[in-house]
Motif scaffolding. Structure first.
Motif, PDB file in Angstrom:
ATOM      1  N   LEU A 273       0.808  -1.219   0.000  1.00 43.38           N
ATOM      2  CA  LEU A 273       0.000   0.000   0.000  1.00 43.38           C
ATOM      3  C   LEU A 273       0.838   1.264   0.000  1.00 43.38           C
ATOM      4  N   VAL A 274       2.158   1.133   0.239  1.00 44.36           N
ATOM      5  CA  VAL A 274       3.009   2.303   0.444  1.00 44.36           C
ATOM      6  C   VAL A 274       4.255   2.191  -0.421  1.00 44.36           C
ATOM      7  N   ASP A 275       4.805   3.340  -0.784  1.00 45.10           N
ATOM      8  CA  ASP A 275       6.069   3.400  -1.522  1.00 45.10           C
ATOM      9  C   ASP A 275       7.091   2.488  -0.846  1.00 45.10           C
ATOM     10  N   PRO A 276       7.630   1.493  -1.557  1.00 44.00           N
ATOM     11  CA  PRO A 276       8.527   0.497  -0.933  1.00 44.00           C
ATOM     12  C   PRO A 276       9.793   1.099  -0.337  1.00 44.00           C
ATOM     13  N   THR A 277      10.309   2.195  -0.892  1.00 45.02           N
ATOM     14  CA  THR A 277      11.518   2.790  -0.314  1.00 45.02           C
ATOM     15  C   THR A 277      11.229   3.371   1.064  1.00 45.02           C
ATOM     16  N   VAL A 278      10.039   3.927   1.237  1.00 43.30           N
ATOM     17  CA  VAL A 278       9.645   4.464   2.549  1.00 43.30           C
ATOM     18  C   VAL A 278       9.510   3.338   3.554  1.00 43.30           C
ATOM     19  N   VAL A 279       8.875   2.258   3.146  1.00 41.71           N
ATOM     20  CA  VAL A 279       8.691   1.102   4.032  1.00 41.71           C
ATOM     21  C   VAL A 279      10.037   0.537   4.465  1.00 41.71           C
ATOM     22  N   GLN A 280      10.934   0.356   3.517  1.00 44.82           N
ATOM     23  CA  GLN A 280      12.235  -0.231   3.845  1.00 44.82           C
ATOM     24  C   GLN A 280      13.007   0.635   4.829  1.00 44.82           C
ATOM     25  N   HIS A 281      13.016   1.948   4.584  1.00 50.43           N
ATOM     26  CA  HIS A 281      13.744   2.851   5.486  1.00 50.43           C
ATOM     27  C   HIS A 281      13.143   2.824   6.895  1.00 50.43           C
ATOM     28  N   LEU A 282      11.830   2.929   6.982  1.00 38.62           N
ATOM     29  CA  LEU A 282      11.193   2.971   8.300  1.00 38.62           C
ATOM     30  C   LEU A 282      11.370   1.661   9.053  1.00 38.62           C
ATOM     31  N   ARG A 283      11.263   0.532   8.361  1.00 39.29           N
ATOM     32  CA  ARG A 283      11.422  -0.749   9.045  1.00 39.29           C
ATOM     33  C   ARG A 283      12.851  -0.913   9.568  1.00 39.29           C
ATOM     34  N   THR A 284      13.824  -0.398   8.818  1.00 40.71           N
ATOM     35  CA  THR A 284      15.210  -0.460   9.289  1.00 40.71           C
ATOM     36  C   THR A 284      15.393   0.362  10.560  1.00 40.71           C
ATOM     37  N   GLU A 285      14.849   1.584  10.551  1.00 41.24           N
ATOM     38  CA  GLU A 285      15.016   2.458  11.710  1.00 41.24           C
ATOM     39  C   GLU A 285      14.192   1.988  12.909  1.00 41.24           C
ATOM     40  N   LEU A 286      13.021   1.486  12.671  1.00 42.37           N
ATOM     41  CA  LEU A 286      12.213   0.927  13.758  1.00 42.37           C
ATOM     42  C   LEU A 286      12.900  -0.285  14.367  1.00 42.37           C
ATOM     43  N   GLY A 287      13.538  -1.092  13.521  1.00 42.85           N
ATOM     44  CA  GLY A 287      14.284  -2.245  14.026  1.00 42.85           C
ATOM     45  C   GLY A 287      15.462  -1.827  14.884  1.00 42.85           C
ATOM     46  N   TRP A 288      16.141  -0.751  14.473  1.00 43.77           N
ATOM     47  CA  TRP A 288      17.262  -0.245  15.273  1.00 43.77           C
ATOM     48  C   TRP A 288      16.797   0.171  16.660  1.00 43.77           C
ATOM     49  N   LEU A 289      15.738   0.978  16.724  1.00 47.97           N
ATOM     50  CA  LEU A 289      15.286   1.471  18.019  1.00 47.97           C
ATOM     51  C   LEU A 289      14.717   0.342  18.876  1.00 47.97           C
ATOM     52  N   ALA A 290      13.997  -0.579  18.251  1.00 50.52           N
ATOM     53  CA  ALA A 290      13.464  -1.714  19.009  1.00 50.52           C
ATOM     54  C   ALA A 290      14.589  -2.549  19.608  1.00 50.52           C
ATOM     55  N   ALA A 291      15.704  -2.675  18.876  1.00 53.71           N
ATOM     56  CA  ALA A 291      16.848  -3.434  19.395  1.00 53.71           C
ATOM     57  C   ALA A 291      17.472  -2.723  20.592  1.00 53.71           C
ATOM     58  N   VAL A 292      17.546  -1.393  20.531  1.00 56.18           N
ATOM     59  CA  VAL A 292      18.083  -0.636  21.669  1.00 56.18           C
ATOM     60  C   VAL A 292      17.180  -0.813  22.881  1.00 56.18           C
ATOM     61  N   LEU A 293      15.888  -0.696  22.677  1.00 57.40           N
ATOM     62  CA  LEU A 293      14.945  -0.919  23.776  1.00 57.40           C
ATOM     63  C   LEU A 293      15.036  -2.352  24.280  1.00 57.40           C
ATOM     64  N   GLY A 294      15.270  -3.279  23.350  1.00 62.49           N
ATOM     65  CA  GLY A 294      15.361  -4.681  23.723  1.00 62.49           C
ATOM     66  C   GLY A 294      16.524  -4.973  24.643  1.00 62.49           C
ATOM     67  N   GLY A 295      17.624  -4.223  24.468  1.00 64.33           N
ATOM     68  CA  GLY A 295      18.764  -4.434  25.351  1.00 64.33           C
ATOM     69  C   GLY A 295      18.413  -4.204  26.800  1.00 64.33           C
ATOM     70  N   SER A 296      17.572  -3.194  27.028  1.00 69.08           N
ATOM     71  CA  SER A 296      17.140  -2.893  28.388  1.00 69.08           C
ATOM     72  C   SER A 296      16.063  -3.868  28.855  1.00 69.08           C
ATOM     73  N   ARG A 297      15.070  -4.095  28.000  1.00 71.93           N
ATOM     74  CA  ARG A 297      13.951  -4.950  28.361  1.00 71.93           C
ATOM     75  C   ARG A 297      14.366  -6.412  28.535  1.00 71.93           C
ATOM     76  N   ASP A 298      15.176  -6.935  27.594  1.00 70.69           N
ATOM     77  CA  ASP A 298      15.557  -8.348  27.658  1.00 70.69           C
ATOM     78  C   ASP A 298      16.366  -8.658  28.911  1.00 70.69           C
ATOM     79  N   GLU A 299      17.239  -7.721  29.282  1.00 70.65           N
ATOM     80  CA  GLU A 299      18.027  -7.944  30.486  1.00 70.65           C
ATOM     81  C   GLU A 299      17.145  -7.945  31.726  1.00 70.65           C
ATOM     82  N   GLU A 300      16.138  -7.091  31.707  1.00 67.10           N
ATOM     83  CA  GLU A 300      15.194  -7.035  32.822  1.00 67.10           C
ATOM     84  C   GLU A 300      14.418  -8.344  32.943  1.00 67.10           C
TER      85      GLU A 300
END
Length: 505
Positions: A273-300
């Motif tokens: 439904l969306v321009d694929p370049t936008v989707v790819q960029h956002l999914r990459t950046e969302l994955g980065w931030l989720a991984a940073v949050l995961g470092g804190s959450r997973d250890e907890e």
């Protein structure tokens, strides 16, 4: 409200210069009206030049005078409530009185990002406070009679003057607020048309925050509305949880991480439904931030799991310094993860991600598919996620028990999660079917989540018990015992998964 702030529950009323305070003594629970107290107040309001805080109904001010002088930050809650946070008056290192305290500035960074906070309005108020006293001498509420002189400091400076009443609860149920409003209505006093003094001072320079997802998802509406509804909901969660994370509020890291994962998953499901370049960029950046949050959450999560294991064991079989080793190292890892998270939330990369999400929600680069009927497009997308889950399960059945099976089941869990999120977006179109599919997918996700947590716990026990403790010459018996217990838990979870899968809808 105490010095640290609290929840503000109030209503404002427009009154003219001749308005007379109606009798409030007859309000429920009110035994007396205290002698009025007069305060001279001055407040300087801070925002960005484009007024992003005001548009989001957030107030940040520096007040002098009265009994609550200091810095006040008001964050909107639900049902007309606002959470108020205070900081003392002070000066920065250069002696400037107008520097916003960092403790408050960080709580609005999700809105202002890298933009500076500047004075946008100055209000001087003569306030007459009428306190409503209860049977025990406590203050139930206050009615403030305010005469306001306002100066707008940005976008063509201007001035204005008005009178208003504020009826604010202190130590009483909201029924008292309703009763007070009814008494004022009888006297012809109506609720103000302005959300706040600041909104009135800014006048036509204040534009309301752009509403997202104006079009509610419907079966015959465009499929793009289903995606926009989900995006708007999760962006709202990110905004709400950002300040909570900065204040170390329990559960906030998990809540934002889930929102990021939902966004990433939904973008993958709705990529057509969306321009694929936008989707790819956002999914990459969302994955980065989720991984940073995961470092804190997973250890907890891991720390809590290991602590539970130790607590359930007979002390006689806990040999050596296993408890100290596990808890001390976990605490150190958690502190490192928290620091990494705070740095990430103040980074330009994070701000750019927020900008990109706002841009997507405000002006999505839709494809032609987004304009088709949701009842045609969305079920087909959910069906695709079903097929991907089935393929992942088939791959898992062909693996041998051990690391290979663990990886395959982890992939099944991720596919179940994506199916769940996809089905939840389809809820407005077919609530019963969506609830059945999402409920089943969530069940699989939960079962395999426990299995995966066991894998992580075993890796920690093996590394610190089978290697680190051994090299230090410590007794490793207890590490091996806990590892075996976790191995059994994983086996039980896997068996439960196969049983649940056999009853799929």
């Amino acid at each position: 409200m105490d010095a640290n702030g609290g929840i503000e529950i109030e209503r404002k009323f427009d009154v003219d210069e001749l308005a007379v305070l109606p009798p409030l003594i007859d309000l429920p629970g009110v035994q007396a009206i205290a002698e009025p107290v007069v305060h001279d107040l001055e407040a300087v309001y801070f925002d960005t030049n484009d007024l992003v805080l005001s548009a989001a109904r957030i107030t940040l001010r520096r007040r002098t005078g009265g009994d609550d002088a200091g810095w006040h930050l008001k964050l909107p809650q639900n049902a007309g409530r606002r959470r108020e946070i205070h900081a003392p008056l002070g000066r920065d290192r250069q002696g400037e009185a107008d520097a916003v305290p960092e403790s408050l500035a960080q709580l609005v960074r999700v809105y202002v990002r890298a933009a500076p906070l500047v004075p946008v309005a100055r209000l001087t108020t003569i306030r007459v406070v009428h306190a409503l006293i209860g049977a025990g001498g406590e203050t139930l509420a206050v009615l403030c009679d305010d005469r306001v002189q306002a100066e707008r400091l940005v976008h063509e400076p201007a001035s204005a003057a008005w009178r208003e009443w504020e009826f604010e609860l202190v130590d009483a149920p909201e029924d008292l607020l309703d009763a007070g409003q009814a008494v004022l209505a009888v006297a012809g006093i109506l609720v103000s048309g302005h959300a706040s003094k600041l909104a009135r001072a800014l006048g036509d320079r204040l534009t309301a925050e752009s509403p997202r997802n104006r079009q509610r998802p419907t079966p015959t509406g465009p499929a793009g509305n289903v995606l926009l509804a989900s995006l708007g909901e999760q962006i709202g969660v990110i905004r709400a949880q950002d300040p909570r994370i900065r204040q170390h509020t329990l559960g906030s890291v998990h809540a934002m991480r889930v929102a990021l994962r939902r966004l990433r998953s939904v973008l993958a499901t709705y990529r057509s439904l969306v321009d694929p370049t936008v989707v790819q960029h956002l999914r990459t950046e969302l994955g980065w931030l989720a991984a940073v949050l995961g470092g804190s959450r997973d250890e907890e999560v891991l720390q809590r799991r290991l602590a539970g294991l130790l607590d359930r064991e007979d002390p006689a079989v806990l040999l050596g310094s296993i408890r100290d080793r596990l808890t001390t190292r976990s605490a150190a890892d958690a502190a490192t993860a928290r620091h990494t998270l705070v740095v990430a939330l103040d980074s330009h990369r994070y701000f750019r991600l927020l900008d990109a999400l706002d841009a997507l929600a405000a002006s999505p680069p839709f494809t032609a598919t987004a304009g088709q009927d949701a009842r045609v497009v969305v079920p087909a997308l959910v069906t695709k996620e079903w097929k991907k889950l089935r393929r992942a399960v088939r791959r898992a059945t062909g693996t041998v028990p051990g690391p290979e099976r663990d990886l395959a089941l982890h992939e099944v869990r991720k596919r179940a999660k994506r199916l769940r999120y996809a089905a939840e977006t389809a809820h407005p179109l077919n609530p019963k079917r969506a609830a059945r599919v999402s409920g089943f997918a969530q069940k699989l996700q939960t079962i395999l989540g426990d299995q995966h947590d066991s894998v992580i716990a075993r890796e920690r026990l093996l590394r610190r018990g089978g290697v680190d403790a051994y090299l230090r010459g410590e007794n490793t018996f207890s590490y091996g015992r806990l590892h075996a217990l976790e191995q059994q838990k994983a086996a039980d979870a896997e068996a439960l998964f196969w049983k649940a899968w056999s009853h799929r809808p």
